[in-house]
Every structure is written in C-alpha cells, then in structure tokens.
Design an enzyme around this catalytic site. Structure first.
Site, PDB file in Angstrom:
ATOM      1  N   HIS A  33      -6.891  58.156 -64.599  1.00  0.00           N
ATOM      2  CA  HIS A  33      -6.997  57.963 -66.052  1.00  0.00           C
ATOM      3  C   HIS A  33      -8.434  57.641 -66.448  1.00  0.00           C
ATOM      4  O   HIS A  33      -8.979  58.247 -67.391  1.00  0.00           O
ATOM      5  CB  HIS A  33      -6.048  56.835 -66.476  1.00  0.00           C
ATOM      6  CG  HIS A  33      -6.025  56.569 -67.940  1.00  0.00           C
ATOM      7  ND1 HIS A  33      -4.919  56.801 -68.727  1.00  0.00           N
ATOM      8  CD2 HIS A  33      -6.961  56.074 -68.787  1.00  0.00           C
ATOM      9  CE1 HIS A  33      -5.176  56.478 -69.979  1.00  0.00           C
ATOM     10  NE2 HIS A  33      -6.425  56.014 -70.051  1.00  0.00           N
ATOM     11  N   GLU A  34      -9.054  56.684 -65.747  1.00  0.00           N
ATOM     12  CA  GLU A  34     -10.399  56.262 -66.136  1.00  0.00           C
ATOM     13  C   GLU A  34     -11.448  57.317 -65.793  1.00  0.00           C
ATOM     14  O   GLU A  34     -12.389  57.535 -66.567  1.00  0.00           O
ATOM     15  CB  GLU A  34     -10.745  54.922 -65.474  1.00  0.00           C
ATOM     16  CG  GLU A  34      -9.824  53.774 -65.858  1.00  0.00           C
ATOM     17  CD  GLU A  34      -9.663  53.594 -67.360  1.00  0.00           C
ATOM     18  OE1 GLU A  34     -10.618  53.874 -68.111  1.00  0.00           O
ATOM     19  OE2 GLU A  34      -8.577  53.172 -67.780  1.00  0.00           O
TER      20      GLU A  34
ATOM     21  N   CYS B 272      -3.038  54.323 -73.523  1.00  0.00           N
ATOM     22  CA  CYS B 272      -4.503  54.318 -73.495  1.00  0.00           C
ATOM     23  C   CYS B 272      -5.013  53.422 -74.616  1.00  0.00           C
ATOM     24  O   CYS B 272      -4.519  53.484 -75.752  1.00  0.00           O
ATOM     25  CB  CYS B 272      -5.027  55.740 -73.675  1.00  0.00           C
ATOM     26  SG  CYS B 272      -6.835  55.861 -73.707  1.00  0.00           S
TER      27      CYS B 272
ATOM     28  N   HIS C 284     -11.512  59.948 -68.406  1.00  0.00           N
ATOM     29  CA  HIS C 284     -12.306  59.555 -69.579  1.00  0.00           C
ATOM     30  C   HIS C 284     -13.769  59.978 -69.417  1.00  0.00           C
ATOM     31  O   HIS C 284     -14.409  60.400 -70.395  1.00  0.00           O
ATOM     32  CB  HIS C 284     -12.260  58.039 -69.779  1.00  0.00           C
ATOM     33  CG  HIS C 284     -11.135  57.569 -70.650  1.00  0.00           C
ATOM     34  ND1 HIS C 284     -10.946  58.004 -71.935  1.00  0.00           N
ATOM     35  CD2 HIS C 284     -10.142  56.676 -70.411  1.00  0.00           C
ATOM     36  CE1 HIS C 284      -9.880  57.411 -72.456  1.00  0.00           C
ATOM     37  NE2 HIS C 284      -9.375  56.601 -71.551  1.00  0.00           N
TER      38      HIS C 284
END
Length: 222
Positions: free
Chosen positions: A168-169, A126, A172
């Site tokens: 993953h994004e 990351c 966030h």
C-alpha cells in the site's frame, strides 16, 4: 500559515511544513501529488531535516491513526514512507489476515515484487481517501527492497498484513491509490464496514454486494 508552494525546493517545503508543529496535514485523493511517481530520495533534505521529517510522518500516522504513511500523503513527492502496526485485533482476525505486530520502520526508495503466486483479499482503507474502504487483492508475500533511515540496504521477504502495508505505502510512491486495485462493488463507508463486514475475511461482503473474489473465480473456471 501560508500554504507551501508546490514549486519551492523540496527542503524548503519540508522545513515550512515542520515549522507549523503538530501532525502534518494529510492530502486527499484529487491532489496531483498522489498521482505522480515520487522522486527518489538522494539526500535532498540533509540528515537533520530528514530525521525531523520522518519523525513528523510517524507522529502524523499515529494521530490519524494509521499503520503507514507515505511522504506524498503530506504533499512531499519523495520516496519515503513510515510503517508501524501494533496489530490490536482479536485473535481470529489476526490469524485469518496474517496480522502480526509490525515494529516502526522507515522505508527509503522501497520497491516490492511478488514472492510466490499466493494472493489475499481483504477490506483496506487509506488516510488519503477518508471514510471509505474496499476489498483489495494483494500478493500474500512480497520481497521488499530499499534502504532504511540510515541508508542500510533492505532485502527481505514480508508476509501477511505487513506485506499488505508495504504494498500500500510503496504504491503511494508510484502514484497509485488502493482504489486503483480495489473491487469497486465492495466500496463501503467505514460505518458500513463496522456494521456489516467485520468478519475476518470478505466472503459475506462478496456475496451480498455482488462481486467475486479471485479464489472463487478460479473455482468457477475449472
């Protein structure tokens, strides 16, 4: 440049960030913006500022370099992310990880849900946790919903490495870092991964570092 106030209106904060030019500064783990759900995007930036901001996210992602970047990673708590992966990896790795080229995309207010029960475990890093990687088990296929940069609805199934990037994004934007989902015994520096764990899949790392991958857990429980 004077730091942008966390309490300034979002449009003002984004305009000040862009005024500096060049790649945007990426905030690291420990910054509160990475630990709070981002605000849904509902036109807060206006068309021109939105276009400039997403282009700056893309430029920053390329400069890092990375394959995705979410607005909170540059200190902006809006549900916006950009993703892009040319997948410049050897064929053996591409096949094992399902890593195929992912064209540039803007994701607005994205969400995902698993599509099927299959999962996949691989090392992941990351840009907001620089210098480290760890094995993360994620859904192998997900259904992505949201909008694109023009407000058009997204509803599609994404698989392989692109599905990992989407998860993953989007995480966030929910205040979740990949470390929250990682097998912490696998935590390794980038240098250690390059020296020891370049295999297409993390079985060797699991054996050497003393952790079990989900598929091995299921085999042992039979």
């Amino acid at each position: 440049m004077t730091p942008v106030s966390d309490h300034a209106p979002l449009a003002e904060r984004v305009a000040e960030l862009l005024a500096a030019g060049g790649p945007l500064p990426i905030v690291a783990a420990g910054h509160p913006v990475l630990r709070h759900p981002a605000e849904p995007y509902e036109g807060q930036l206006g068309p021109d500022l939105f276009a400039r901001f997403t282009q700056a996210l893309r430029d920053t992602m390329h400069a890092a370099p990375g394959v995705g970047l979410a607005a909170p990673q540059v200190g902006v708590g809006l549900r916006i992310a950009v993703i892009e992966d040319p997948a410049p990896v050897p064929e053996e790795i591409a096949v094992a990880r399902g890593r195929v080229p992912l064209p540039y995309r803007v994701l607005v207010n994205p969400s995902y849900e698993p599509e099927g029960a299959e999962s996949a475990s691989f090392f992941e890093g990351c840009l907001s946790v620089p210098g480290w990687q760890a094995v993360v088990t994620r859904h192998a296929r997900v259904r992505l919903r949201g909008q694109d940069e023009r407000g058009r609805e997204l509803d599609e199934v994404v698989a392989g490495w692109p599905a990992r990037i989407v998860q993953h994004e989007t995480d966030h934007l929910n205040g979740t870092l990949y470390l929250d989902r990682a097998e912490l015994r696998s935590l390794s520096t980038n240098e250690a991964v390059a020296a020891r764990w370049t295999q297409p899949s993390p079985e060797a790392a699991a054996e050497a570092l003393g952790f079990e991958l989900p598929q091995k857990r299921s085999q042992l429980s039979r």
